[in-house]
Design an enzyme around this catalytic site. Structure first.
Site, PDB file in Angstrom:
ATOM      1  N   ASN A  33       0.855  -1.159   0.100  1.00  0.00           N
ATOM      2  CA  ASN A  33      -0.011   0.050   0.011  1.00  0.00           C
ATOM      3  C   ASN A  33       0.933   1.142  -0.068  1.00  0.00           C
ATOM      4  O   ASN A  33       1.389   1.555   1.062  1.00  0.00           O
ATOM      5  CB  ASN A  33      -0.944  -0.036   1.097  1.00  0.00           C
ATOM      6  CG  ASN A  33      -1.783   1.246   1.386  1.00  0.00           C
ATOM      7  OD1 ASN A  33      -1.734   2.192   0.574  1.00  0.00           O
ATOM      8  ND2 ASN A  33      -2.312   1.261   2.411  1.00  0.00           N
TER       9      ASN A  33
ATOM     10  N   LYS B 189      -0.028   4.243  -0.278  1.00  0.00           N
ATOM     11  CA  LYS B 189      -0.676   5.426   0.535  1.00  0.00           C
ATOM     12  C   LYS B 189      -0.396   6.629  -0.430  1.00  0.00           C
ATOM     13  O   LYS B 189      -0.291   6.451  -1.823  1.00  0.00           O
ATOM     14  CB  LYS B 189      -0.129   5.484   1.841  1.00  0.00           C
ATOM     15  CG  LYS B 189      -0.058   4.200   2.695  1.00  0.00           C
ATOM     16  CD  LYS B 189       0.194   4.638   4.278  1.00  0.00           C
ATOM     17  CE  LYS B 189       0.046   3.504   4.796  1.00  0.00           C
ATOM     18  NZ  LYS B 189       0.246   3.430   6.286  1.00  0.00           N
TER      19      LYS B 189
ATOM     20  N   HIS C 257      -9.286   1.417   5.080  1.00  0.00           N
ATOM     21  CA  HIS C 257      -8.037   1.223   5.908  1.00  0.00           C
ATOM     22  C   HIS C 257      -8.140   2.400   7.030  1.00  0.00           C
ATOM     23  O   HIS C 257      -8.920   3.337   7.161  1.00  0.00           O
ATOM     24  CB  HIS C 257      -6.812   1.849   4.747  1.00  0.00           C
ATOM     25  CG  HIS C 257      -5.623   1.928   5.447  1.00  0.00           C
ATOM     26  ND1 HIS C 257      -5.056   2.876   6.222  1.00  0.00           N
ATOM     27  CD2 HIS C 257      -4.636   1.001   5.117  1.00  0.00           C
ATOM     28  CE1 HIS C 257      -3.871   2.445   6.607  1.00  0.00           C
ATOM     29  NE2 HIS C 257      -3.500   1.617   5.889  1.00  0.00           N
TER      30      HIS C 257
ATOM     31  N   GLU D 152      -6.384   4.659   8.177  1.00  0.00           N
ATOM     32  CA  GLU D 152      -6.215   6.264   7.620  1.00  0.00           C
ATOM     33  C   GLU D 152      -7.281   6.904   7.127  1.00  0.00           C
ATOM     34  O   GLU D 152      -7.738   8.130   7.275  1.00  0.00           O
ATOM     35  CB  GLU D 152      -4.811   6.368   6.687  1.00  0.00           C
ATOM     36  CG  GLU D 152      -3.646   5.932   7.499  1.00  0.00           C
ATOM     37  CD  GLU D 152      -2.591   5.407   6.949  1.00  0.00           C
ATOM     38  OE1 GLU D 152      -2.816   5.633   5.635  1.00  0.00           O
ATOM     39  OE2 GLU D 152      -1.761   5.010   7.445  1.00  0.00           O
TER      40      GLU D 152
ATOM     41  N   GLU E  14      -4.816  -4.694  10.756  1.00  0.00           N
ATOM     42  CA  GLU E  14      -3.750  -3.670  10.951  1.00  0.00           C
ATOM     43  C   GLU E  14      -3.857  -2.903  12.189  1.00  0.00           C
ATOM     44  O   GLU E  14      -4.842  -2.106  12.412  1.00  0.00           O
ATOM     45  CB  GLU E  14      -3.917  -2.715   9.818  1.00  0.00           C
ATOM     46  CG  GLU E  14      -3.786  -3.310   8.300  1.00  0.00           C
ATOM     47  CD  GLU E  14      -3.163  -2.216   7.388  1.00  0.00           C
ATOM     48  OE1 GLU E  14      -1.836  -2.567   6.874  1.00  0.00           O
ATOM     49  OE2 GLU E  14      -3.570  -1.233   7.233  1.00  0.00           O
TER      50      GLU E  14
ATOM     51  N   GLY F 205       3.203   2.212  10.776  1.00  0.00           N
ATOM     52  CA  GLY F 205       4.369   3.495  10.453  1.00  0.00           C
ATOM     53  C   GLY F 205       4.999   3.508  11.830  1.00  0.00           C
ATOM     54  O   GLY F 205       5.731   4.631  11.898  1.00  0.00           O
TER      55      GLY F 205
ATOM     56  N   SER G  90       3.917  -2.068  10.163  1.00  0.00           N
ATOM     57  CA  SER G  90       5.504  -2.178  10.391  1.00  0.00           C
ATOM     58  C   SER G  90       6.007  -3.617   9.947  1.00  0.00           C
ATOM     59  O   SER G  90       6.992  -4.138  10.717  1.00  0.00           O
ATOM     60  CB  SER G  90       5.785  -1.854  11.893  1.00  0.00           C
ATOM     61  OG  SER G  90       5.360  -0.776  12.320  1.00  0.00           O
TER      62      SER G  90
HETATM   63  P1  13P Z   1       3.504   0.406   7.575  1.00  0.00           P
HETATM   64  O1  13P Z   1       3.786  -0.996   6.986  1.00  0.00           O
HETATM   65  O2  13P Z   1       4.195   1.426   7.048  1.00  0.00           O
HETATM   66  O3  13P Z   1       3.490   0.197   8.948  1.00  0.00           O
HETATM   67  O4  13P Z   1       2.049   0.687   7.095  1.00  0.00           O
HETATM   68  C1  13P Z   1       1.166  -0.309   6.943  1.00  0.00           C
HETATM   69  C2  13P Z   1      -0.228  -0.092   6.357  1.00  0.00           C
HETATM   70  O5  13P Z   1      -0.690   0.870   6.920  1.00  0.00           O
HETATM   71  C3  13P Z   1      -0.583  -0.891   5.079  1.00  0.00           C
HETATM   72  O6  13P Z   1      -1.737  -0.498   4.786  1.00  0.00           O
END
Ligand code: 13P
Length: 254
Positions: free
Chosen positions: A13, A15, A100, A102, A170, A176, A215
């Site tokens: 992803n 983003k 997601h 976010e 997640e 992150g 992560s």
């Molecule tokens: P990270 O791998 O950067 O922690 O992000 C995970 C994520 O949100 C994937 O959708």
């Protein structure tokens, strides 16, 4: 295959990252991924929608799939700035991420909205990757299982199948941050999600892949993949670096 006979899925992803120059990452993944790996693992990259078309062209003729990160639930209409599942499918996308954390946090997406979007994905022939996960506070209050089970119960449409639905666990606090739950914690959540899926869709639950995200790096991917009911990874930051993404995919190919 995982021990339970599900084909692993390693999904990136991106983003809100990536300009046209980033197509080189997809080209490198395509070139450097061991060819036999793609016989055993599904590999997916979800770039920003501006790059879907060029990424589809970059993987043309290879089993690597391209997906969207979000969609509008409706097929078309007066929804300025939104993109439908039909539009993603039209570009050659095969998957789309739904709900997601976010999107939930910054765009106020609800579980009902996630349900509608998952139906939209199915309508257009896309596989929806429905994301669930608890915040740090929810985990500290011991509410993790209640939260993710409720997100699943509302988000997953009736009649979901292993072909049109993937679940991604997640934990918000692991995204992150470099933090990950322990393998035992992940096993507990994934087992609970699998059981809940069974209540929702019956025996088909055994065919739905449940990814872990948050992560995931080349250094921890092997340990995460070894956890029961973990059928792959949803990778953020590390998917922006071809070498790291390939390293993670390799861990899931065993
Ligand atoms: P990270 O791998 O950067 O922690 O992000 C995970 C994520 O949100 C994937 O959708």
């Amino acid at each position: 295959m995982t021990m339970a006979g599900r084909r692993p899925l390693v999904a990136g992803n991106w983003k809100m990252n990536g300009l046209r120059s980033s197509i080189g990452v997809v080209e490198t993944v395509r070139k450097d991924l061991p060819k036999d790996l793609l016989d055993r693992v599904d590999v997916l990259i979800c770039p920003p929608s501006t790059l879907i078309s060029s990424c589809v062209a970059a993987v043309y003729g290879s089993p690597i799939a391209i997906g969207g990160q979000n969609l509008h639930a409706k097929p078309s209409g007066a929804f300025t700035g939104s993109i439908s599942a039909e539009m993603l499918a039209d570009l050659g996308a095969k998957y789309v991420i739904v709900g997601h954390s976010e999107r939930r946090a910054y765009h106020h997406e609800t579980d009902d909205g996630v349900h509608a979007k998952a139906l939209g994905a199915r309508r257009a022939g896309l596989c929806g990757i429905i994301c669930v996960g608890e915040t740090k506070e929810e985990r500290e209050e011991g509410r993790t299982l209640d939260i993710v089970r409720a997100q699943l119960a509302i988000g997953v449409p009736k009649g979901a199948t292993g072909a049109d639905t993937v679940i991604a666990y997640e934990p918000v606090w692991a995204i992150g941050t470099g933090l990950t739950p322990t393998p035992a914690d992940i096993a507990e959540v994934h087992a609970s999600l699998r059981e809940m899926l069974g209540q929702l869709i019956g025996p088909e639950a055994a065919k739905v892949r449940i990814l872990y995200g948050g992560s995931v790096k080349p250094g921890n991917a092997r340990d995460l993949m070894a956890v029961d009911n973990v059928d792959g990874a949803l990778v953020g930051g590390a998917s922006l670096v071809a070498e790291d993404f390939i390293g993670i995919a390799n861990a899931y190919a065993r």
